[in-house]
Scaffold this motif. Structure first.
Motif, PDB file in Angstrom:
ATOM      1  N   TYR A  76      34.348  27.702  35.712  1.00 25.09           N
ATOM      2  CA  TYR A  76      35.806  27.634  35.796  1.00 25.09           C
ATOM      3  C   TYR A  76      36.299  26.194  35.752  1.00 25.09           C
ATOM      4  CZ  TYR A  76      35.055  26.372  40.704  1.00 25.09           C
ATOM      5  OH  TYR A  76      34.655  25.745  41.837  1.00 25.09           O
ATOM      6  N   GLU A  77      37.585  26.075  35.432  1.00 27.10           N
ATOM      7  CA  GLU A  77      38.238  24.784  35.448  1.00 27.10           C
ATOM      8  C   GLU A  77      38.880  24.606  36.821  1.00 27.10           C
ATOM      9  OE1 GLU A  77      41.151  24.761  32.315  1.00 27.10           O
ATOM     10  OE2 GLU A  77      39.985  26.220  31.197  1.00 27.10           O
ATOM     11  N   THR A  78      38.964  23.369  37.284  1.00 23.74           N
ATOM     12  CA  THR A  78      39.640  23.114  38.546  1.00 23.74           C
ATOM     13  C   THR A  78      41.146  23.187  38.316  1.00 23.74           C
ATOM     14  OG1 THR A  78      37.860  21.665  39.223  1.00 23.74           O
ATOM     15  CG2 THR A  78      39.937  21.470  40.421  1.00 23.74           C
ATOM     16  N   LYS A  79      41.838  23.952  39.143  1.00 19.46           N
ATOM     17  CA  LYS A  79      43.277  24.112  39.018  1.00 19.46           C
ATOM     18  C   LYS A  79      43.970  23.634  40.284  1.00 19.46           C
ATOM     19  CE  LYS A  79      43.223  25.797  34.914  1.00 19.46           C
ATOM     20  NZ  LYS A  79      43.817  25.098  33.784  1.00 19.46           N
ATOM     21  N   ALA A  80      45.244  23.286  40.149  1.00 19.45           N
ATOM     22  CA  ALA A  80      45.993  22.769  41.286  1.00 19.45           C
ATOM     23  C   ALA A  80      46.204  23.828  42.369  1.00 19.45           C
ATOM     24  CB  ALA A  80      47.337  22.224  40.817  1.00 19.45           C
ATOM     25  N   HIS A  81      46.371  25.092  41.959  1.00 12.67           N
ATOM     26  CA  HIS A  81      46.611  26.148  42.942  1.00 12.67           C
ATOM     27  C   HIS A  81      45.387  26.270  43.841  1.00 12.67           C
ATOM     28  CE1 HIS A  81      47.226  30.086  44.715  1.00 12.67           C
ATOM     29  NE2 HIS A  81      48.475  30.062  44.287  1.00 12.67           N
ATOM     30  N   PRO A  82      45.546  26.082  45.156  1.00 12.25           N
ATOM     31  CA  PRO A  82      44.383  26.064  46.058  1.00 12.25           C
ATOM     32  C   PRO A  82      43.625  27.383  46.136  1.00 12.25           C
ATOM     33  CG  PRO A  82      46.430  26.149  47.297  1.00 12.25           C
ATOM     34  CD  PRO A  82      46.803  25.896  45.866  1.00 12.25           C
ATOM     35  N   GLY A  83      44.275  28.488  45.796  1.00  9.23           N
ATOM     36  CA  GLY A  83      43.610  29.778  45.897  1.00  9.23           C
ATOM     37  C   GLY A  83      42.832  30.180  44.666  1.00  9.23           C
ATOM     38  N   THR A  84      42.908  29.386  43.578  1.00 11.92           N
ATOM     39  CA  THR A  84      42.226  29.750  42.335  1.00 11.92           C
ATOM     40  C   THR A  84      40.728  29.486  42.448  1.00 11.92           C
ATOM     41  OG1 THR A  84      44.195  29.275  41.013  1.00 11.92           O
ATOM     42  CG2 THR A  84      42.091  29.330  39.853  1.00 11.92           C
ATOM     43  N   ILE A  85      39.952  30.540  42.252  1.00 17.94           N
ATOM     44  CA  ILE A  85      38.492  30.382  42.312  1.00 17.94           C
ATOM     45  C   ILE A  85      37.874  30.367  40.920  1.00 17.94           C
ATOM     46  CG2 ILE A  85      38.283  31.391  44.610  1.00 17.94           C
ATOM     47  CD1 ILE A  85      37.487  34.022  43.293  1.00 17.94           C
ATOM     48  N   ALA A  86      38.621  30.809  39.902  1.00 16.52           N
ATOM     49  CA  ALA A  86      38.126  30.773  38.527  1.00 16.52           C
ATOM     50  C   ALA A  86      39.294  30.843  37.562  1.00 16.52           C
ATOM     51  CB  ALA A  86      37.167  31.930  38.266  1.00 16.52           C
ATOM     52  N   ALA A  87      39.136  30.180  36.419  1.00 12.69           N
ATOM     53  CA  ALA A  87      40.167  30.205  35.379  1.00 12.69           C
ATOM     54  C   ALA A  87      39.469  30.169  34.029  1.00 12.69           C
ATOM     55  CB  ALA A  87      41.108  29.013  35.522  1.00 12.69           C
ATOM     56  N   PHE A  88      39.842  31.064  33.139  1.00 12.89           N
ATOM     57  CA  PHE A  88      39.233  31.094  31.817  1.00 12.89           C
ATOM     58  C   PHE A  88      40.170  31.776  30.830  1.00 12.89           C
ATOM     59  CE2 PHE A  88      37.745  34.584  34.422  1.00 12.89           C
ATOM     60  CZ  PHE A  88      37.874  35.703  33.614  1.00 12.89           C
ATOM     61  N   LYS A  89      39.830  31.683  29.558  1.00 12.13           N
ATOM     62  CA  LYS A  89      40.654  32.222  28.488  1.00 12.13           C
ATOM     63  C   LYS A  89      39.914  33.355  27.785  1.00 12.13           C
ATOM     64  CE  LYS A  89      40.790  29.733  24.790  1.00 12.13           C
ATOM     65  NZ  LYS A  89      40.019  30.603  23.877  1.00 12.13           N
ATOM     66  N   VAL A  90      40.651  34.369  27.378  1.00 15.82           N
ATOM     67  CA  VAL A  90      40.082  35.450  26.566  1.00 15.82           C
ATOM     68  C   VAL A  90      40.997  35.631  25.357  1.00 15.82           C
ATOM     69  CG1 VAL A  90      39.556  37.911  26.443  1.00 15.82           C
ATOM     70  CG2 VAL A  90      38.987  36.628  28.502  1.00 15.82           C
ATOM     71  N   GLY A  91      40.417  35.625  24.174  1.00 14.43           N
ATOM     72  CA  GLY A  91      41.206  35.771  22.959  1.00 14.43           C
ATOM     73  C   GLY A  91      41.397  34.452  22.246  1.00 14.43           C
ATOM     74  N   HIS A  92      42.297  34.454  21.257  1.00 15.58           N
ATOM     75  CA  HIS A  92      42.680  33.280  20.469  1.00 15.58           C
ATOM     76  C   HIS A  92      41.621  32.843  19.468  1.00 15.58           C
ATOM     77  CE1 HIS A  92      44.380  29.173  19.666  1.00 15.58           C
ATOM     78  NE2 HIS A  92      45.460  29.923  19.644  1.00 15.58           N
ATOM     79  N   GLU A  93      40.583  33.654  19.252  1.00 16.93           N
ATOM     80  CA  GLU A  93      39.595  33.308  18.224  1.00 16.93           C
ATOM     81  C   GLU A  93      40.177  33.603  16.844  1.00 16.93           C
ATOM     82  OE1 GLU A  93      37.121  31.684  19.402  1.00 16.93           O
ATOM     83  OE2 GLU A  93      37.802  32.178  21.420  1.00 16.93           O
ATOM     84  N   HIS A  95      45.840  40.605  19.044  1.00 12.50           N
ATOM     85  CA  HIS A  95      47.024  39.770  18.836  1.00 12.50           C
ATOM     86  C   HIS A  95      47.410  38.981  20.079  1.00 12.50           C
ATOM     87  CE1 HIS A  95      48.305  42.928  15.597  1.00 12.50           C
ATOM     88  NE2 HIS A  95      47.206  42.268  15.274  1.00 12.50           N
ATOM     89  N   VAL A  96      46.621  39.096  21.146  1.00 21.04           N
ATOM     90  CA  VAL A  96      47.015  38.504  22.420  1.00 21.04           C
ATOM     91  C   VAL A  96      45.992  37.472  22.900  1.00 21.04           C
ATOM     92  CG1 VAL A  96      47.434  38.986  24.870  1.00 21.04           C
ATOM     93  CG2 VAL A  96      48.299  40.562  23.119  1.00 21.04           C
ATOM     94  N   THR A  97      46.495  36.308  23.339  1.00 24.80           N
ATOM     95  CA  THR A  97      45.662  35.321  24.007  1.00 24.80           C
ATOM     96  C   THR A  97      45.972  35.385  25.491  1.00 24.80           C
ATOM     97  OG1 THR A  97      45.662  33.837  22.096  1.00 24.80           O
ATOM     98  CG2 THR A  97      45.107  32.874  24.227  1.00 24.80           C
TER      99      THR A  97
END
Length: 203
Positions: free
Chosen positions: A57-74, A194-196
């Motif tokens: 995951y990427e580090t995010k400013a929101h303190p409660g975020t434990i993971a962040a990722f993207k699905v789609g846009h290929e 059609h969705v990212t």
């Protein structure tokens, strides 16, 4: 008089089409899924994220975020899916949230939607001798804006945890693959071609 009947029938059909369009906004003006002109079909791209209870995951400013990722846009022809073990922080005593930020790549107005899927799972506590009596881990999803879904992880039955607007799906089985159950506490998030989706798992 026959002309009046035809007019009424046409109005009823038009009204039904409007209701259907409102319930299925992904189809509005986009004529469904666009098929690749080269292969003449829709493909499925699946990735596995992390190992065990850890997710890259990427580090995010929101303190409660434990993971962040993207699905789609290929591309606009592929159902993109990410498979991972549901983090223990989302299945613990206070539950958690899956935030979905969805942008439609073909919408002429760059349409974007956001929704929070609040989830909780049964708390494994035998204090009263009543927890964990049945197979799997019972859970519940409450969507921001309304809507509830009951599910069980690891009970050998396919369950959907969320499916807002038909733009994205959270399941414990391979919806766009062979339908195989993922097993245990694994889930798969798949986005419409059609969705990212930007996905944030929050405790």
């Amino acid at each position: 008089m026959p002309n009046r009947s035809v007019l009424i029938a046409s109005f009823v059909l038009f009204s039904a089409q409007l209701v259907f369009a409102e319930d299925n906004p992904i189809e509005e003006g986009f004529s469904g899924v666009i098929v690749s002109p080269e292969t003449k079909n829709i493909s499925i791209e699946t990735q596995t994220i992390g190992d065990g209870n850890t997710i890259a995951y990427e580090t995010k400013a929101h303190p409660g975020t434990i993971a962040a990722f993207k699905v789609g846009h290929e591309d606009i022809y592929t159902y993109s899916c990410a498979t991972f073990e549901m983090p223990r922080q989302l299945l613990d005593a206070d539950g958690g949230t899956i935030r979905l930020i969805l942008q439609h790549e073909l919408d002429p107005h760059d349409q974007l939607r956001i929704i929070d899927e609040h989830i909780a799972a049964e708390w494994i506590d035998d204090t009263f001798g009543k927890r964990g009596r049945y197979a799997g881990l019972y859970g519940w999803t409450r969507q921001s804006g309304g809507g509830d879904i009951a599910w069980v992880l690891g009970d050998q039955v396919a369950h959907n945890l969320a499916a807002p607007w038909g733009w994205i799906w959270v399941d414990d089985f391979a919806r766009f693959g062979n339908g195989q159950l993922l097993g245990g506490n694994k889930v798969q998030i798949c986005s419409h071609p059609h969705v990212t989706a930007r996905i944030f798992l929050r405790d």
